[in-house]
Design a protein around this motif. Structure first.
Motif, PDB file in Angstrom:
ATOM      1  N   GLY A  21     -29.410  63.625   6.451  1.00  0.00           N
ATOM      2  CA  GLY A  21     -30.763  64.129   6.614  1.00  0.00           C
ATOM      3  C   GLY A  21     -31.213  64.125   8.060  1.00  0.00           C
ATOM      4  O   GLY A  21     -30.438  63.814   8.979  1.00  0.00           O
ATOM      5  N   THR A  22     -32.480  64.438   8.237  1.00  0.00           N
ATOM      6  CA  THR A  22     -33.040  64.530   9.589  1.00  0.00           C
ATOM      7  C   THR A  22     -33.952  63.355   9.923  1.00  0.00           C
ATOM      8  O   THR A  22     -34.520  63.300  11.010  1.00  0.00           O
ATOM      9  N   LEU A  23     -34.120  62.415   8.974  1.00  0.00           N
ATOM     10  CA  LEU A  23     -34.971  61.244   9.198  1.00  0.00           C
ATOM     11  C   LEU A  23     -34.177  59.972   8.942  1.00  0.00           C
ATOM     12  O   LEU A  23     -33.220  59.964   8.148  1.00  0.00           O
ATOM     13  N   PRO A  24     -34.563  58.859   9.591  1.00  0.00           N
ATOM     14  CA  PRO A  24     -33.908  57.586   9.291  1.00  0.00           C
ATOM     15  C   PRO A  24     -34.108  57.200   7.830  1.00  0.00           C
ATOM     16  O   PRO A  24     -35.108  57.570   7.201  1.00  0.00           O
ATOM     17  N   VAL A  25     -33.187  56.447   7.292  1.00  0.00           N
ATOM     18  CA  VAL A  25     -33.237  55.996   5.903  1.00  0.00           C
ATOM     19  C   VAL A  25     -33.100  54.480   5.880  1.00  0.00           C
ATOM     20  O   VAL A  25     -32.213  53.921   6.537  1.00  0.00           O
ATOM     21  N   VAL A  26     -34.005  53.813   5.148  1.00  0.00           N
ATOM     22  CA  VAL A  26     -33.848  52.378   4.887  1.00  0.00           C
ATOM     23  C   VAL A  26     -33.112  52.259   3.560  1.00  0.00           C
ATOM     24  O   VAL A  26     -33.630  52.644   2.508  1.00  0.00           O
ATOM     25  N   PHE A  27     -31.880  51.752   3.629  1.00  0.00           N
ATOM     26  CA  PHE A  27     -30.992  51.755   2.464  1.00  0.00           C
ATOM     27  C   PHE A  27     -30.515  50.347   2.156  1.00  0.00           C
ATOM     28  O   PHE A  27     -30.186  49.574   3.051  1.00  0.00           O
ATOM     29  N   GLY A  28     -30.511  50.009   0.873  1.00  0.00           N
ATOM     30  CA  GLY A  28     -30.054  48.687   0.459  1.00  0.00           C
ATOM     31  C   GLY A  28     -29.162  48.759  -0.760  1.00  0.00           C
ATOM     32  O   GLY A  28     -29.197  49.730  -1.521  1.00  0.00           O
ATOM     33  N   ILE A  29     -28.342  47.734  -0.928  1.00  0.00           N
ATOM     34  CA  ILE A  29     -27.509  47.598  -2.128  1.00  0.00           C
ATOM     35  C   ILE A  29     -27.880  46.288  -2.797  1.00  0.00           C
ATOM     36  O   ILE A  29     -27.886  45.223  -2.167  1.00  0.00           O
ATOM     37  N   LEU A  30     -28.235  46.384  -4.078  1.00  0.00           N
ATOM     38  CA  LEU A  30     -28.676  45.225  -4.850  1.00  0.00           C
ATOM     39  C   LEU A  30     -27.628  44.880  -5.896  1.00  0.00           C
ATOM     40  O   LEU A  30     -27.023  45.770  -6.515  1.00  0.00           O
ATOM     41  N   GLN A  31     -27.410  43.594  -6.096  1.00  0.00           N
ATOM     42  CA  GLN A  31     -26.538  43.107  -7.157  1.00  0.00           C
ATOM     43  C   GLN A  31     -27.395  42.755  -8.367  1.00  0.00           C
ATOM     44  O   GLN A  31     -28.222  41.835  -8.319  1.00  0.00           O
ATOM     45  N   LEU A  32     -27.235  43.515  -9.446  1.00  0.00           N
ATOM     46  CA  LEU A  32     -27.983  43.245 -10.667  1.00  0.00           C
ATOM     47  C   LEU A  32     -27.148  42.356 -11.578  1.00  0.00           C
ATOM     48  O   LEU A  32     -25.920  42.488 -11.639  1.00  0.00           O
ATOM     49  N   PRO A  33     -27.781  41.440 -12.312  1.00  0.00           N
ATOM     50  CA  PRO A  33     -27.027  40.487 -13.121  1.00  0.00           C
ATOM     51  C   PRO A  33     -26.305  41.118 -14.305  1.00  0.00           C
ATOM     52  O   PRO A  33     -25.356  40.541 -14.831  1.00  0.00           O
ATOM     53  N   MET A  34     -26.759  42.294 -14.735  1.00  0.00           N
ATOM     54  CA  MET A  34     -26.092  42.965 -15.857  1.00  0.00           C
ATOM     55  C   MET A  34     -26.344  44.461 -15.743  1.00  0.00           C
ATOM     56  O   MET A  34     -27.309  44.904 -15.108  1.00  0.00           O
ATOM     57  N   ALA A  35     -25.450  45.230 -16.377  1.00  0.00           N
ATOM     58  CA  ALA A  35     -25.547  46.678 -16.270  1.00  0.00           C
ATOM     59  C   ALA A  35     -26.804  47.226 -16.923  1.00  0.00           C
ATOM     60  O   ALA A  35     -27.292  48.297 -16.564  1.00  0.00           O
ATOM     61  N   THR A  36     -27.359  46.501 -17.897  1.00  0.00           N
ATOM     62  CA  THR A  36     -28.579  46.930 -18.592  1.00  0.00           C
ATOM     63  C   THR A  36     -29.768  46.093 -18.154  1.00  0.00           C
ATOM     64  O   THR A  36     -30.646  45.758 -18.942  1.00  0.00           O
ATOM     65  N   PHE A  37     -29.788  45.731 -16.874  1.00  0.00           N
ATOM     66  CA  PHE A  37     -30.842  44.866 -16.328  1.00  0.00           C
ATOM     67  C   PHE A  37     -32.224  45.474 -16.528  1.00  0.00           C
ATOM     68  O   PHE A  37     -32.465  46.631 -16.182  1.00  0.00           O
ATOM     69  N   LEU A  38     -33.113  44.691 -17.121  1.00  0.00           N
ATOM     70  CA  LEU A  38     -34.499  45.113 -17.307  1.00  0.00           C
ATOM     71  C   LEU A  38     -35.403  44.239 -16.440  1.00  0.00           C
ATOM     72  O   LEU A  38     -35.372  43.000 -16.548  1.00  0.00           O
ATOM     73  N   ARG A  39     -36.157  44.880 -15.589  1.00  0.00           N
ATOM     74  CA  ARG A  39     -37.060  44.134 -14.725  1.00  0.00           C
ATOM     75  C   ARG A  39     -38.157  43.492 -15.570  1.00  0.00           C
ATOM     76  O   ARG A  39     -38.737  44.136 -16.451  1.00  0.00           O
ATOM     77  N   PRO A  40     -38.466  42.202 -15.354  1.00  0.00           N
ATOM     78  CA  PRO A  40     -39.520  41.555 -16.150  1.00  0.00           C
ATOM     79  C   PRO A  40     -40.878  42.181 -15.895  1.00  0.00           C
ATOM     80  O   PRO A  40     -41.157  42.675 -14.802  1.00  0.00           O
ATOM     81  N   ARG A  41     -41.733  42.170 -16.913  1.00  0.00           N
ATOM     82  CA  ARG A  41     -43.074  42.725 -16.771  1.00  0.00           C
ATOM     83  C   ARG A  41     -43.891  41.851 -15.819  1.00  0.00           C
ATOM     84  O   ARG A  41     -43.892  40.620 -15.936  1.00  0.00           O
ATOM     85  N   LEU A  42     -44.591  42.486 -14.898  1.00  0.00           N
ATOM     86  CA  LEU A  42     -45.355  41.754 -13.894  1.00  0.00           C
ATOM     87  C   LEU A  42     -46.820  41.636 -14.299  1.00  0.00           C
ATOM     88  O   LEU A  42     -47.373  42.503 -14.967  1.00  0.00           O
ATOM     89  N   HIS A  43     -47.446  40.540 -13.895  1.00  0.00           N
ATOM     90  CA  HIS A  43     -48.901  40.490 -13.847  1.00  0.00           C
ATOM     91  C   HIS A  43     -49.282  40.304 -12.377  1.00  0.00           C
ATOM     92  O   HIS A  43     -48.442  39.919 -11.559  1.00  0.00           O
ATOM     93  N   PHE A  44     -50.514  40.618 -12.046  1.00  0.00           N
ATOM     94  CA  PHE A  44     -50.901  40.643 -10.638  1.00  0.00           C
ATOM     95  C   PHE A  44     -51.969  39.600 -10.341  1.00  0.00           C
ATOM     96  O   PHE A  44     -52.896  39.412 -11.121  1.00  0.00           O
ATOM     97  N   SER A  45     -51.799  38.922  -9.210  1.00  0.00           N
ATOM     98  CA  SER A  45     -52.807  37.951  -8.778  1.00  0.00           C
ATOM     99  C   SER A  45     -54.088  38.695  -8.430  1.00  0.00           C
ATOM    100  O   SER A  45     -54.059  39.883  -8.090  1.00  0.00           O
ATOM    101  N   PRO A  46     -55.244  38.034  -8.520  1.00  0.00           N
ATOM    102  CA  PRO A  46     -56.522  38.719  -8.278  1.00  0.00           C
ATOM    103  C   PRO A  46     -56.576  39.372  -6.897  1.00  0.00           C
ATOM    104  O   PRO A  46     -56.153  38.790  -5.901  1.00  0.00           O
ATOM    105  N   SER A  47     -57.099  40.589  -6.878  1.00  0.00           N
ATOM    106  CA  SER A  47     -57.235  41.314  -5.618  1.00  0.00           C
ATOM    107  C   SER A  47     -58.496  42.160  -5.682  1.00  0.00           C
ATOM    108  O   SER A  47     -59.156  42.243  -6.719  1.00  0.00           O
TER     109      SER A  47
END
Length: 477
Positions: A247-273
């Protein structure tokens, strides 16, 4: 680096803006002088209030006045509910839109003022320069974990998702246009996720034993938001991803190790804001940011707002009896008392119409307590007069609405507004009428317990079903 002259001048402006509790402004000065770059970036006033033992309402006012003085810039953030990513940020409500797409989750959302819209404050570069003023110059790590992801998303175990996500990252880097980098990862069983943090470009490889020989190099092409990776079977062990940014712009790229192939991110709640809804029900915001308008043609949804309408009974006779000028002055006094009661209970006056007031509140409990204070304040006005010139009629309703700009003023639109106005018309003099939605709201029962209450079933114009209305009288004591 701090500009001492500007800091002193602008702190003095804040000091003079209103009467503050002891040491409130000095706590703000300490933050500006000694706070880290992270502490001065996207400050949450609710968190600041808790840390400094300041009332939340005063902390919000403090940052609003500090914005006017030029100490801070205000940001309206669209925050992903799944990963706490700041998808977009805006310096003005005027530019805010409510439909957004999170690249990290590859999901689309519609924001309401109650949810997903958060208001924060960042130190002005004219006062003190911090590295987050130039996000393109940040390290990849700072960009992702201190600029993109907020700390407010909390997992069920109490750990901020931002901190948990750090443990998943195996490599994170910025790739310049036309450049190729070799990213080596020690793969474990589960899956590897490659992610461009500013687009939908991703790759995903399951990692499992017995998948055959892992290739020594896996070519990956990034090109304007697209990711094309070579086909590969990956087993646990070292693997190198040869990533080319076409591309023509810089890219911030990362590789993450997930614990399982069907990894489901836990549901978040948010601190007061500081939500968009709370800011719009803050009188200081409405007073000193009058130029802020909602440009979105469809408005912005508010999922739960309590609206109060008041009117004076017999005001026409008052104008006839004491004359227009005297009556006008007295009605303005009555407006000030209603405004004071509204602000004391976390509300804001949306508008006045003739002798009537429309006000909005975060909660029904606040709204009901404010209406009781309004009625008492009007009684105080009458005690200095030969007869009861001011007799208040009040209606309160709770529901969803649309925040819009009408006549260059922030306003609310929809059926909740219509019902609140019509319920006020049902009130007799000195009476407060509550709908079922308000009567059954948290903490309302305790507030109205000392007052005689009569229930009626009414039909309102434009409402298809019969509504229950509770008429709140006066105590006999």
């Amino acid at each position: 680096m701090i500009d001492e002259k500007k800091l002193e001048e602008r702190l003095e402006m804040v000091e003079k803006a209103k009467s503050w509790s002891p040491r409130v402004v000095s706590r703000l000065e300490m933050l500006l002088r000694a706070g880290t770059d992270e502490a001065l970036h996207r400050i949450n006033p609710i968190e600041f209030a808790k840390e400094k033992s300041i009332a939340e309402a005063e902390a919000i006012d403090l940052f609003l006045h500090a914005c006017v003085a030029g100490l801070f810039d205000m940001d309206w953030l669209l925050v992903c509910p799944m990963c706490s990513d700041v998808v977009e940020s805006f310096r003005s409500l005027r530019k805010l839109h409510t439909h957004f797409h999170c690249h990290l989750c590859q999901s689309d959302y519609d924001a309401a003022l109650d949810d997903y819209i958060t208001v924060t404050f960042t130190v002005s570069p004219a006062v003190r320069s911090i590295r987050f003023h130039t996000p393109d110059a940040l390290s990849a790590w700072d960009y992702v974990f201190h600029y993109k992801l907020t700390s407010g998303g909390i997992m069920p175990d109490g750990v901020p998702w931002r901190e948990a996500a750090k443990e998943l990252v195996r490599v994170l880097t910025r790739i310049e246009p036309g450049s190729t980098v070799n990213l080596e990862v020690d793969a474990a069983e589960g899956a590897l996720l490659g992610q461009d943090f500013e687009s939908d470009a991703q790759f995903f490889f399951p990692v499992a034993m017995g998948t055959g020989a892992t290739p020594s190099h896996v070519p990956v092409m990034l090109d304007h938001g697209k990711c094309v990776a070579a086909t590969a079977n990956i087993a646990p062990g070292k693997v190198v991803f040869e990533v080319h940014n076409a591309g023509t712009l810089p890219v911030v790229f990362g590789i993450l190790q997930l614990p399982m192939a069907t990894f489901l991110r836990p549901r978040l709640h948010f601190s007061p804001s500081l939500s968009g809804k709370r800011l719009l029900t803050t009188q200081t915001f409405r007073d000193i940011f009058r130029s802020e308008v909602i440009s979105a043609t469809e408005g912005i949804a508010v999922l739960d707002i309590t609206l109060v309408f008041t009117d004076l009974k017999g005001s026409t006779a008052l104008y006839e009896r004491i004359g227009d000028l005297n009556a006008y002055i007295q009605v303005q006094r009555h407006f000030q008392h209603l405004l004071d009661a509204t602000v004391r209970h976390n509300g804001a006056v949306t508008k006045t119409i003739g002798d009537a007031v429309m006000a909005a509140f975060l909660t029904s409990a606040d709204a009901v307590q404010a209406t009781l204070d309004m009625r008492e304040a009007v009684d105080q006005l009458n005690r200095d007069r030969l007869q009861r010139d001011f007799i208040l009629k009040i209606g309160v309703h709770r529901g969803a609405a649309i925040a819009v700009t009408l006549n260059e003023r922030l306003d609310y639109f929809g059926q909740t507004v219509n019902i609140a106005a019509r319920v006020q018309n049902l009130a007799d003099g000195d009476e407060i009428c509550l709908t079922e939605e308000v009567y059954g709201a948290p903490a309302v029962a305790e507030i109205i317990a000392p007052y005689p209450t009569a229930k009626s079933e009414v039909e309102l114009k434009g409402v298809s079903k019969t509504m229950s209305v509770y008429h709140l009288g006066r105590t006999t004591s």
